[in-house]
Design a protein around this motif. Sequence first.
Motif, mmCIF file in Angstrom:
data_model
loop_
_atom_site.group_PDB
_atom_site.id
_atom_site.type_symbol
_atom_site.label_atom_id
_atom_site.label_comp_id
_atom_site.label_asym_id
_atom_site.label_seq_id
_atom_site.Cartn_x
_atom_site.Cartn_y
_atom_site.Cartn_z
ATOM 1 N N THR A 94 -18.120 -9.505 13.493
ATOM 2 C CA THR A 94 -17.603 -10.576 12.633
ATOM 3 C C THR A 94 -16.877 -11.666 13.425
ATOM 4 N N SER A 95 -16.703 -11.463 14.718
ATOM 5 C CA SER A 95 -16.025 -12.474 15.541
ATOM 6 C C SER A 95 -16.747 -12.609 16.877
ATOM 7 N N ASP A 96 -16.577 -13.770 17.516
ATOM 8 C CA ASP A 96 -17.197 -14.050 18.815
ATOM 9 C C ASP A 96 -18.685 -13.705 18.788
ATOM 10 N N ILE A 97 -19.363 -14.168 17.769
ATOM 11 C CA ILE A 97 -20.760 -13.809 17.544
ATOM 12 C C ILE A 97 -21.664 -14.241 18.692
ATOM 13 N N VAL A 98 -21.390 -15.419 19.260
ATOM 14 C CA VAL A 98 -22.236 -15.933 20.339
ATOM 15 C C VAL A 98 -22.252 -14.969 21.522
ATOM 16 N N THR A 99 -21.065 -14.496 21.923
ATOM 17 C CA THR A 99 -20.977 -13.552 23.041
ATOM 18 C C THR A 99 -21.685 -12.251 22.722
ATOM 19 N N HIS A 100 -21.516 -11.761 21.501
ATOM 20 C CA HIS A 100 -22.173 -10.509 21.117
ATOM 21 C C HIS A 100 -23.687 -10.654 21.104
ATOM 22 N N ARG A 101 -24.175 -11.816 20.720
ATOM 23 C CA ARG A 101 -25.623 -12.030 20.722
ATOM 24 C C ARG A 101 -26.169 -12.045 22.141
ATOM 25 N N LYS A 102 -25.441 -12.685 23.060
ATOM 26 C CA LYS A 102 -25.865 -12.696 24.456
ATOM 27 C C LYS A 102 -25.881 -11.285 25.026
ATOM 28 N N THR A 103 -24.840 -10.526 24.714
ATOM 29 C CA THR A 103 -24.759 -9.148 25.208
ATOM 30 C C THR A 103 -25.910 -8.312 24.665
ATOM 31 N N ALA A 104 -26.198 -8.460 23.376
ATOM 32 C CA ALA A 104 -27.286 -7.696 22.763
ATOM 33 C C ALA A 104 -28.637 -8.098 23.353
ATOM 34 N N ALA A 105 -28.809 -9.397 23.637
ATOM 35 C CA ALA A 105 -30.069 -9.854 24.240
ATOM 36 C C ALA A 105 -30.283 -9.201 25.597
ATOM 37 N N LEU A 106 -29.214 -9.094 26.383
ATOM 38 C CA LEU A 106 -29.314 -8.463 27.702
ATOM 39 C C LEU A 106 -29.529 -6.961 27.594
#
Length: 227
Positions: A94-106
Amino acid sequence: MVQAFVLDRVSPQEKENIMICQPMVSEVQERWPALFLSQEISEEFRRITSKDLLGTFNASLERFGPGLLKLYRTKKGGFGQEMEDLLDKLDDQTSDIVTHRKTAALRGLPIFLREDTKKVFMKCLDTDILAPVLEGASVAIHTILDDEADISHARDHAVVLEGGIVLHEMENLSSAFAYLFGLLYALNINYPKQLRYTFEAIQTIFFELGGSRCSQRTRSLKTKLLF
């Protein structure tokens, strides 16, 4: 083992000795510790590729991350529970979504390429004894957690080569991965066989280096991301 060494600070005689003897990374680090600092890694990578290590990696992750996540979701059920768990945890953020998306992509890249994520993404609690965790890890990112159930909040990310930490206190997973790739490329260390396609994808898609010689699997991924 280090198969070649291209850093300017090493004398021609020392370079020749390294190429012949192929010393362990720990031996090289003990003799030239400054060469394993993040700034030195970036400078060496720029010298041999003319590319900014962190800048290029982060820009490519922003460019290709959404496409990667879309591919993961398209065939979510075909990659087993690990991919489902990864995407479910991303959806729960629910927060810092951009960072979490990058992490999940990696984190999802080796899963999508059908390689073993445990060989590259390692984790333990800050109370665990480190040596047994790192034993046998040739090339990896090691994450130290306060709470094993909450991997989104890590205390530290470290780069691991040949069972030892060579760089730590990385602020996030993407930075740690970029420096790991930079070290492998600068030291001319072969990609581990079990993670060949993951690093090949980073090299040819993220950094656009040597793309004409990549495998069909990586070429297929690149085509899906670009079209």
